[in-house]
Design a protein around this motif. Structure first.
Motif, PDB file in Angstrom:
ATOM      1  N   VAL A  97       0.865  -1.183   0.000  1.00 29.60           N
ATOM      2  CA  VAL A  97       0.000   0.000   0.000  1.00 29.60           C
ATOM      3  C   VAL A  97       0.902   1.233   0.000  1.00 29.60           C
ATOM      4  O   VAL A  97       1.627   1.472   0.970  1.00 29.60           O
ATOM      5  CB  VAL A  97      -0.926   0.011   1.242  1.00 29.60           C
ATOM      6  N   PRO A  98       0.896   2.035  -1.085  1.00 28.74           N
ATOM      7  CA  PRO A  98       1.816   3.167  -1.166  1.00 28.74           C
ATOM      8  C   PRO A  98       1.253   4.438  -0.524  1.00 28.74           C
ATOM      9  O   PRO A  98       0.041   4.650  -0.480  1.00 28.74           O
ATOM     10  CB  PRO A  98       1.985   3.365  -2.681  1.00 28.74           C
ATOM     11  N   SER A  99       2.160   5.283  -0.036  1.00 26.07           N
ATOM     12  CA  SER A  99       1.785   6.622   0.423  1.00 26.07           C
ATOM     13  C   SER A  99       2.846   7.590  -0.082  1.00 26.07           C
ATOM     14  O   SER A  99       3.657   7.240  -0.937  1.00 26.07           O
ATOM     15  CB  SER A  99       1.692   6.658   1.947  1.00 26.07           C
ATOM     16  N   ARG A 100       2.846   8.791   0.441  1.00 23.00           N
ATOM     17  CA  ARG A 100       3.755   9.840  -0.043  1.00 23.00           C
ATOM     18  C   ARG A 100       5.228   9.435   0.103  1.00 23.00           C
ATOM     19  O   ARG A 100       6.009   9.528  -0.819  1.00 23.00           O
ATOM     20  CB  ARG A 100       3.455  11.107   0.779  1.00 23.00           C
ATOM     21  N   GLU A 114      10.638  13.593  10.628  1.00 22.29           N
ATOM     22  CA  GLU A 114      10.226  12.341  11.269  1.00 22.29           C
ATOM     23  C   GLU A 114       8.715  12.278  11.453  1.00 22.29           C
ATOM     24  O   GLU A 114       8.088  11.259  11.168  1.00 22.29           O
ATOM     25  CB  GLU A 114      10.926  12.187  12.621  1.00 22.29           C
ATOM     26  N   GLU A 115       8.109  13.417  11.895  1.00 27.20           N
ATOM     27  CA  GLU A 115       6.647  13.384  12.140  1.00 27.20           C
ATOM     28  C   GLU A 115       5.854  13.138  10.866  1.00 27.20           C
ATOM     29  O   GLU A 115       4.802  12.484  10.889  1.00 27.20           O
ATOM     30  CB  GLU A 115       6.164  14.651  12.851  1.00 27.20           C
ATOM     31  N   ASP A 116       6.366  13.646   9.711  1.00 24.29           N
ATOM     32  CA  ASP A 116       5.665  13.419   8.436  1.00 24.29           C
ATOM     33  C   ASP A 116       5.717  11.943   8.035  1.00 24.29           C
ATOM     34  O   ASP A 116       4.740  11.389   7.518  1.00 24.29           O
ATOM     35  CB  ASP A 116       6.275  14.282   7.327  1.00 24.29           C
ATOM     36  N   ILE A 117       6.870  11.314   8.279  1.00 27.36           N
ATOM     37  CA  ILE A 117       7.001   9.886   7.962  1.00 27.36           C
ATOM     38  C   ILE A 117       6.081   9.065   8.870  1.00 27.36           C
ATOM     39  O   ILE A 117       5.413   8.127   8.418  1.00 27.36           O
ATOM     40  CB  ILE A 117       8.472   9.433   8.091  1.00 27.36           C
ATOM     41  N   LEU A 118       5.986   9.453  10.146  1.00 25.39           N
ATOM     42  CA  LEU A 118       5.115   8.731  11.094  1.00 25.39           C
ATOM     43  C   LEU A 118       3.645   8.904  10.729  1.00 25.39           C
ATOM     44  O   LEU A 118       2.846   7.971  10.876  1.00 25.39           O
ATOM     45  CB  LEU A 118       5.381   9.214  12.527  1.00 25.39           C
ATOM     46  N   ILE A 119       3.269  10.093  10.226  1.00 25.71           N
ATOM     47  CA  ILE A 119       1.884  10.316   9.752  1.00 25.71           C
ATOM     48  C   ILE A 119       1.571   9.339   8.620  1.00 25.71           C
ATOM     49  O   ILE A 119       0.508   8.728   8.562  1.00 25.71           O
ATOM     50  CB  ILE A 119       1.696  11.783   9.288  1.00 25.71           C
ATOM     51  N   ASP A 120       2.541   9.183   7.703  1.00 26.94           N
ATOM     52  CA  ASP A 120       2.377   8.250   6.584  1.00 26.94           C
ATOM     53  C   ASP A 120       2.209   6.816   7.071  1.00 26.94           C
ATOM     54  O   ASP A 120       1.377   6.061   6.555  1.00 26.94           O
ATOM     55  CB  ASP A 120       3.598   8.328   5.650  1.00 26.94           C
ATOM     56  N   ILE A 121       3.020   6.435   8.057  1.00 28.42           N
ATOM     57  CA  ILE A 121       2.956   5.068   8.584  1.00 28.42           C
ATOM     58  C   ILE A 121       1.570   4.794   9.183  1.00 28.42           C
ATOM     59  O   ILE A 121       0.962   3.751   8.931  1.00 28.42           O
ATOM     60  CB  ILE A 121       4.074   4.831   9.635  1.00 28.42           C
ATOM     61  N   ARG A 122       1.049   5.768   9.954  1.00 30.92           N
ATOM     62  CA  ARG A 122      -0.290   5.595  10.558  1.00 30.92           C
ATOM     63  C   ARG A 122      -1.361   5.515   9.471  1.00 30.92           C
ATOM     64  O   ARG A 122      -2.294   4.731   9.549  1.00 30.92           O
ATOM     65  CB  ARG A 122      -0.577   6.745  11.535  1.00 30.92           C
ATOM     66  N   TYR A 123      -1.199   6.347   8.417  1.00 32.95           N
ATOM     67  CA  TYR A 123      -2.177   6.380   7.317  1.00 32.95           C
ATOM     68  C   TYR A 123      -2.252   5.019   6.602  1.00 32.95           C
ATOM     69  O   TYR A 123      -3.337   4.471   6.402  1.00 32.95           O
ATOM     70  CB  TYR A 123      -1.802   7.490   6.331  1.00 32.95           C
ATOM     71  N   VAL A 163      -3.609  17.242  -0.449  1.00 34.88           N
ATOM     72  CA  VAL A 163      -2.280  17.757  -0.101  1.00 34.88           C
ATOM     73  C   VAL A 163      -2.255  18.245   1.347  1.00 34.88           C
ATOM     74  O   VAL A 163      -1.281  18.029   2.073  1.00 34.88           O
ATOM     75  CB  VAL A 163      -1.893  18.889  -1.091  1.00 34.88           C
ATOM     76  N   HIS A 164      -3.337  18.896   1.757  1.00 30.20           N
ATOM     77  CA  HIS A 164      -3.414  19.410   3.128  1.00 30.20           C
ATOM     78  C   HIS A 164      -3.292  18.268   4.143  1.00 30.20           C
ATOM     79  O   HIS A 164      -2.617  18.385   5.167  1.00 30.20           O
ATOM     80  CB  HIS A 164      -4.730  20.161   3.326  1.00 30.20           C
ATOM     81  N   GLU A 165      -3.951  17.132   3.820  1.00 32.06           N
ATOM     82  CA  GLU A 165      -3.962  16.001   4.752  1.00 32.06           C
ATOM     83  C   GLU A 165      -2.666  15.186   4.708  1.00 32.06           C
ATOM     84  O   GLU A 165      -2.178  14.725   5.736  1.00 32.06           O
ATOM     85  CB  GLU A 165      -5.144  15.065   4.430  1.00 32.06           C
ATOM     86  N   LEU A 166      -2.126  14.992   3.492  1.00 32.33           N
ATOM     87  CA  LEU A 166      -1.012  14.047   3.351  1.00 32.33           C
ATOM     88  C   LEU A 166       0.317  14.658   2.928  1.00 32.33           C
ATOM     89  O   LEU A 166       1.365  14.071   3.154  1.00 32.33           O
ATOM     90  CB  LEU A 166      -1.391  12.959   2.337  1.00 32.33           C
ATOM     91  N   MET A 167       0.273  15.821   2.277  1.00 25.11           N
ATOM     92  CA  MET A 167       1.510  16.394   1.723  1.00 25.11           C
ATOM     93  C   MET A 167       1.573  17.895   2.003  1.00 25.11           C
ATOM     94  O   MET A 167       1.625  18.709   1.075  1.00 25.11           O
ATOM     95  CB  MET A 167       1.563  16.144   0.206  1.00 25.11           C
ATOM     96  N   PRO A 168       1.554  18.312   3.259  1.00 23.28           N
ATOM     97  CA  PRO A 168       1.479  19.747   3.573  1.00 23.28           C
ATOM     98  C   PRO A 168       2.592  20.585   2.948  1.00 23.28           C
ATOM     99  O   PRO A 168       2.401  21.751   2.638  1.00 23.28           O
ATOM    100  CB  PRO A 168       1.545  19.785   5.112  1.00 23.28           C
ATOM    101  N   GLY A 169       3.746  20.006   2.702  1.00 23.93           N
ATOM    102  CA  GLY A 169       4.864  20.753   2.120  1.00 23.93           C
ATOM    103  C   GLY A 169       4.629  21.191   0.689  1.00 23.93           C
ATOM    104  O   GLY A 169       5.350  22.036   0.155  1.00 23.93           O
TER     105      GLY A 169
END
Length: 485
Positions: free
Chosen positions: A116-119, A175-184, A242-248
């Motif tokens: 399952v892919p994410s950002r 790190e927090e962005d990667i952890l958000i992805d892992i939870r997603y 983008v707001h939810e998954l890719m804020p940058g």
């Protein structure tokens, strides 16, 4: 190097263009009626086991049954893969993921090694392994990313913790962005698991994102300067995603409301048209000839009008260098996959050969599809492969010509005339008729009445019957009919 992504939306299709330094590099097209299915997860049913091929056909609800090899089901690798008949049987329900779209007459290709892919990463729920993209080459950064993911996996606990592959986009990510992805991805996997138990076979358990969102997930990188979208509705969806998954990436989004079509701004329509031609002109005067066949794609390099200023070897070297850069772009632009054979112009100098190959390798580094240059054969041909997951640009936009059935050539008017003479001779031997009427295209009739008029007169004398002619404007050059009168 600056990059822009242009997204053109119509009710019938979505088109995405990746532009690097003002030059089109990739085009992705998704038709509303015919969305690609790579990445989709299905609960399918085995309909036929093929022991001789170590494979099986699986019904996942498509027009054609999909294909899965034993190695894509087994947990073992190499020669240790169990026989297909020990892994599945007719009627068995199987949760599978599509790795290749149906292309031509071939059904979709499947695997049970789900992901399952994410950002920033790809979650592999059934594989306890942490991997990192080879394009991230700094050792300290690789260690940092591995530590983040390993800590998260250990905290999760449980039997089925799964594994992760860090994508190139994860380089320098917080790190927090990667952890958000892992939870997603874990939440997404839980939803898929719930459906596995209740859904009938065949049915869809998970669909990959639509093209506009998938492009941002897969193509966004630090070099990206602008994402322009010409549909307000899609712009709002992308903004939310983008707001939810890719804020940058939020600051890069731009709605394009202009009167002039967005693809016309960069001459992209013309570039797409050129990408369907066999011949690709090089600035030096040389050219490429690209031929797609079912087995492979061949690319021939020619000096053409380029004669150079110094000597022949230098001319050939310069043409080949320019061709290497152009070929890398054409592979991405046309989305050519599978086996690719490149016939560069023969070079005597070993150093020249090495530089041309190195240029090709360097240009392919920016390709999002996996490529592998095997080397140069004894005949001087460069062998390479490029991962094929979706149809090429030509396969999406074109179909075989009804006149030549995709051969790219047709019989000459002269050949068709002689065929007609043979047909009249056969008819004259088999039937007693008052005469014959030949129905054919304008070009064939013109030839029969002009260059072949002497042969027609001889034939009439031989069969002792008159022959008349009639132009059929709807006939192709190879079509004709001989009618008894």
């Amino acid at each position: 190097m600056s990059e822009e992504i242009l997204i053109n939306i119509t009710p019938m299709e979505t088109r995405v263009a990746l532009v690097e330094n003002g030059v089109l590099q990739e085009v992705h097209i998704e038709r509303t009626q015919r969305r690609g299915i790579v990445g989709n997860i299905y609960k399918g049913k085995v309909v036929r086991v093929l022991p001789g091929m170590q494979a099986a056909f699986v019904d996942i609800g498509l027009e054609r049954a999909a294909f899965i090899h034993a190695s894509e089901i087994s947990e073992r690798e190499g020669a240790a893969v169990e026989p297909i008949s020990a892994l599945v049987h007719d009627g068995k329900a199987l949760v599978v993921q599509v790795t290749k779209d149906p292309i031509g007459t071939k059904g979709a290709r499947l695997t049970t090694h789900l992901s399952v892919p994410s950002r920033y990463l790809v979650y592999m729920p059934r594989t306890p392994h942490v991997g990192i993209s080879l394009k991230i080459d700094e050792e300290a950064e690789r260690d940092r990313l591995r530590d983040i993911v390993t800590r998260s996996v250990e905290q999760e606990g449980g039997e089925e913790r799964g594994g992760f592959i860090l994508r190139t986009a994860a380089e320098a990510a917080r790190e927090e962005d990667i952890l958000i992805d892992i939870r997603y991805v874990r939440r997404l996997w839980q939803q898929i698991q719930q459906q596995m138990n209740t859904a009938p076979a065949p049915s869809v358990l998970y669909e990959d994102l639509p093209l506009a969102l998938r492009t941002l997930r897969d193509l966004a990188n630090p070099r990206l300067e602008k994402i322009r979208i010409d549909s307000r509705e899609t712009f709002q969806k992308v903004e939310q995603f983008v707001h939810e998954l890719m804020p940058g990436v939020e600051d890069l989004l731009e709605h394009y409301p202009g009167e002039r079509p967005i693809f016309d701004l960069y001459g992209i329509e013309d570039e797409i048209q050129k990408a369907l031609d066999r011949k690709v002109l090089l600035k030096s005067g040389g050219y490429l000839v690209i031929d797609q066949t079912e087995a492979m794609t061949t690319i021939d390099v020619n000096t053409g009008a380029f004669v150079g200023h110094r000597n022949l070897e230098e001319t050939i070297f310069k043409t080949n260098l320019e061709a290497a850069t152009s070929i890398a772009r054409q592979l991405r632009l046309r989305n050519l996959g599978g086996i690719i054979i490149i016939d560069f112009i023969d070079m005597e100098d070993e150093e020249h050969r090495r530089q041309v190959l190195r240029t090709l390798e360097r240009q392919l580094e920016r390709d999002h599809a996996k490529t592998n240059i095997i080397g140069i054969t004894e005949l001087g041909l460069v062998q390479m492969t490029r991962k094929r997951t979706r149809e090429s640009l030509e396969q999406i936009l074109c179909e075989p010509c009804p006149c030549c059935s995709g051969r790219g050539i047709q019989r000459t008017a002269e050949s068709v005339c002689y065929e007609i003479f043979r047909e009249i001779m056969r008819e004259a031997r088999a039937y007693q008729a008052g005469g014959y009427m030949v129905l054919a295209s304008q070009a064939v009739i013109d030839r029969l009445l002009d260059e072949e008029s002497g042969n027609v007169a001889d034939l009439e004398l031989f069969i002792q019957r008159p022959i008349k002619f009639q132009v059929e404007t709807m006939y192709t050059q190879e079509q004709y009919d001989v009618v008894l009168t």
